[in-house]
Design a protein around this motif. Structure first.
Motif, PDB file in Angstrom:
ATOM      1  N   VAL A 117      45.413  92.558  28.109  1.00 28.34           N
ATOM      2  CA  VAL A 117      44.936  91.775  26.966  1.00 28.34           C
ATOM      3  C   VAL A 117      45.540  92.326  25.675  1.00 28.34           C
ATOM      4  CG1 VAL A 117      42.923  91.131  25.578  1.00 28.34           C
ATOM      5  CG2 VAL A 117      42.807  90.984  28.079  1.00 28.34           C
ATOM      6  N   ALA A 118      45.485  93.639  25.513  1.00 24.05           N
ATOM      7  CA  ALA A 118      46.045  94.272  24.305  1.00 24.05           C
ATOM      8  C   ALA A 118      47.539  94.011  24.206  1.00 24.05           C
ATOM      9  CB  ALA A 118      45.761  95.773  24.315  1.00 24.05           C
ATOM     10  N   GLY A 119      48.244  94.112  25.328  1.00 25.22           N
ATOM     11  CA  GLY A 119      49.680  93.845  25.338  1.00 25.22           C
ATOM     12  C   GLY A 119      49.994  92.401  24.996  1.00 25.22           C
ATOM     13  N   ALA A 120      49.199  91.487  25.536  1.00 28.55           N
ATOM     14  CA  ALA A 120      49.409  90.056  25.256  1.00 28.55           C
ATOM     15  C   ALA A 120      49.208  89.757  23.777  1.00 28.55           C
ATOM     16  CB  ALA A 120      48.466  89.212  26.109  1.00 28.55           C
ATOM     17  N   LEU A 121      48.173  90.344  23.193  1.00 25.78           N
ATOM     18  CA  LEU A 121      47.911  90.132  21.763  1.00 25.78           C
ATOM     19  C   LEU A 121      49.058  90.689  20.921  1.00 25.78           C
ATOM     20  CD1 LEU A 121      44.115  91.013  21.688  1.00 25.78           C
ATOM     21  CD2 LEU A 121      45.131  88.724  21.436  1.00 25.78           C
ATOM     22  N   ALA A 122      49.548  91.867  21.254  1.00 21.88           N
ATOM     23  CA  ALA A 122      50.653  92.472  20.509  1.00 21.88           C
ATOM     24  C   ALA A 122      51.931  91.666  20.689  1.00 21.88           C
ATOM     25  CB  ALA A 122      50.858  93.917  20.963  1.00 21.88           C
ATOM     26  N   TRP A 123      52.183  91.194  21.913  1.00 26.63           N
ATOM     27  CA  TRP A 123      53.375  90.382  22.190  1.00 26.63           C
ATOM     28  C   TRP A 123      53.333  89.104  21.348  1.00 26.63           C
ATOM     29  CZ3 TRP A 123      54.370  85.474  23.833  1.00 26.63           C
ATOM     30  CH2 TRP A 123      55.693  85.196  24.225  1.00 26.63           C
ATOM     31  N   SER A 124      52.176  88.441  21.342  1.00 26.66           N
ATOM     32  CA  SER A 124      52.027  87.199  20.571  1.00 26.66           C
ATOM     33  C   SER A 124      52.281  87.438  19.093  1.00 26.66           C
ATOM     34  CB  SER A 124      50.630  86.605  20.761  1.00 26.66           C
ATOM     35  OG  SER A 124      50.489  86.075  22.041  1.00 26.66           O
ATOM     36  N   ALA A 126      54.048  89.848  17.731  1.00 24.22           N
ATOM     37  CA  ALA A 126      55.465  90.151  17.543  1.00 24.22           C
ATOM     38  C   ALA A 126      56.318  88.886  17.636  1.00 24.22           C
ATOM     39  CB  ALA A 126      55.927  91.174  18.572  1.00 24.22           C
ATOM     40  N   ALA A 127      55.853  87.910  18.415  1.00 29.24           N
ATOM     41  CA  ALA A 127      56.574  86.646  18.570  1.00 29.24           C
ATOM     42  C   ALA A 127      56.237  85.655  17.457  1.00 29.24           C
ATOM     43  CB  ALA A 127      56.259  86.028  19.935  1.00 29.24           C
ATOM     44  N   GLY A 128      55.366  86.062  16.521  1.00 27.91           N
ATOM     45  CA  GLY A 128      54.995  85.189  15.413  1.00 27.91           C
ATOM     46  C   GLY A 128      54.004  84.106  15.800  1.00 27.91           C
ATOM     47  N   LEU A 129      53.223  84.357  16.848  1.00 23.85           N
ATOM     48  CA  LEU A 129      52.271  83.368  17.345  1.00 23.85           C
ATOM     49  C   LEU A 129      50.849  83.772  16.979  1.00 23.85           C
ATOM     50  CD1 LEU A 129      53.824  82.987  20.908  1.00 23.85           C
ATOM     51  CD2 LEU A 129      54.199  81.515  18.917  1.00 23.85           C
ATOM     52  N   THR A 130      49.926  82.844  17.168  1.00 21.79           N
ATOM     53  CA  THR A 130      48.510  83.111  16.928  1.00 21.79           C
ATOM     54  C   THR A 130      47.787  82.998  18.270  1.00 21.79           C
ATOM     55  OG1 THR A 130      48.705  82.159  14.725  1.00 21.79           O
ATOM     56  CG2 THR A 130      46.476  82.421  15.614  1.00 21.79           C
ATOM     57  N   PRO A 131      47.490  84.141  18.892  1.00 23.60           N
ATOM     58  CA  PRO A 131      46.856  84.110  20.207  1.00 23.60           C
ATOM     59  C   PRO A 131      45.349  83.898  20.139  1.00 23.60           C
ATOM     60  CG  PRO A 131      47.198  86.366  19.534  1.00 23.60           C
ATOM     61  CD  PRO A 131      47.785  85.499  18.446  1.00 23.60           C
ATOM     62  N   ASP A 132      44.775  83.552  21.277  1.00 23.59           N
ATOM     63  CA  ASP A 132      43.336  83.401  21.442  1.00 23.59           C
ATOM     64  C   ASP A 132      42.892  84.477  22.438  1.00 23.59           C
ATOM     65  OD1 ASP A 132      40.763  82.713  22.386  1.00 23.59           O
ATOM     66  OD2 ASP A 132      41.164  80.561  22.248  1.00 23.59           O
ATOM     67  N   GLU A 133      42.309  85.567  21.917  1.00 24.74           N
ATOM     68  CA  GLU A 133      41.971  86.715  22.765  1.00 24.74           C
ATOM     69  C   GLU A 133      41.031  86.335  23.905  1.00 24.74           C
ATOM     70  OE1 GLU A 133      40.027  91.190  22.525  1.00 24.74           O
ATOM     71  OE2 GLU A 133      40.507  90.140  20.668  1.00 24.74           O
ATOM     72  N   ARG A 134      40.023  85.558  23.605  1.00 29.60           N
ATOM     73  CA  ARG A 134      39.067  85.174  24.650  1.00 29.60           C
ATOM     74  C   ARG A 134      39.743  84.373  25.758  1.00 29.60           C
ATOM     75  NH1 ARG A 134      34.092  81.170  23.885  1.00 29.60           N
ATOM     76  NH2 ARG A 134      35.118  80.012  25.486  1.00 29.60           N
ATOM     77  N   ALA A 135      40.617  83.448  25.379  1.00 29.25           N
ATOM     78  CA  ALA A 135      41.325  82.636  26.372  1.00 29.25           C
ATOM     79  C   ALA A 135      42.310  83.481  27.185  1.00 29.25           C
ATOM     80  CB  ALA A 135      42.047  81.484  25.683  1.00 29.25           C
TER      81      ALA A 135
END
Length: 164
Positions: A117-124, A126-135
C-alpha cells in the motif's frame, strides 16, 4: 496451471506520444514477448497485454522510456503478481487475490499488504497521480473470480486517468 501472461501500464515519454510500434519495440528489447496492441487511456497512459516477461523486463523498460510503469503478471487468471517502478528506481510489489494465492500455497508473507500500500501510494505520487488509499488496500486484500478484475480496480485506485 500456468502463467497466462500479463498487463503493463506505462506513460508515453516526453512531449510526443510514443507510437504503439515504438512501445512494442522497446518492450521486446526489454524482454517482453507476445506484446498485444496498446489501449490508450488518458494523459498519455497506455495499457498493453503481453505473453511473458523476463526477470528484469520492467526495470529495463522503465530505464529505456524514463517513465513510470506498473506490471501485473497473471497466474491462470487466478492470481496477479504486481511489480511497479519509477525512473528514480523506486519500486514496489504486491499480490492480487490473496485467498486464491494461498490455495496455491504461494507464501503470502512474501507479499505483505502494508508495504505494498505504501509503495503504491508513493508510486502514484511519483507518477503525478492522485491515488485512493482505501481502494488500493481493497484491491490488495480483496478477492475476485478473475485476478484481472482486481488489476483493473488497482489501476483506478492508483489514479490512472481513463482507467476503468
Amino acid at each position: 496451471m500456468g502463467n497466462s501472461g500479463g498487463s503493463l501500464t506505462t506513460r508515453s515519454a516526453g512531449e510526443t506520444t510514443r507510437s504503439a510500434g515504438e512501445l512494442h519495440q522497446l518492450m521486446r528489447e526489454a524482454g517482453f514477448t507476445g506484446v498485444d496492441d496498446a489501449e490508450a487511456l488518458a494523459e498519455g497512459w497506455q495499457v498493453t497485454d503481453f505473453a511473458d516477461a523476463g526477470r528484469r523486463s520492467l526495470a529495463h523498460l522503465v530505464e529505456r522510456t524514463g517513465t513510470p510503469a506498473v506490471m501485473v503478471s497473471f497466474f491462470d487468471s487466478d492470481v496477479g503478481f504486481i511489480e511497479a517502478r519509477t525512473p528514480d528506481g523506486d519500486s514496489w510489489e504486491g499480490l492480487l487475490n490473496r485467498e486464491t494465492a494461498e490455495s496455491y500455497e504461494i507464501p503470502l508473507e512474501h507479499f505483505p499488504v502494508e508495504p505494498a500500500v505504501a509503495g503504491a501510494l508513493a508510486w502514484s505520487a511519483a507518477a503525478g497521480l492522485t491515488p485512493d488509499e482505501r481502494a488500493i488496500r481493497q484491491t490488495l486484500t480483496g478477492s475476485a473470480l478473475f485476478a484481472e478484475e482486481l488489476s483493473s480496480a488497482l489501476l483506478v485506485a492508483l489514479g490512472l486517468p481513463g482507467a476503468t
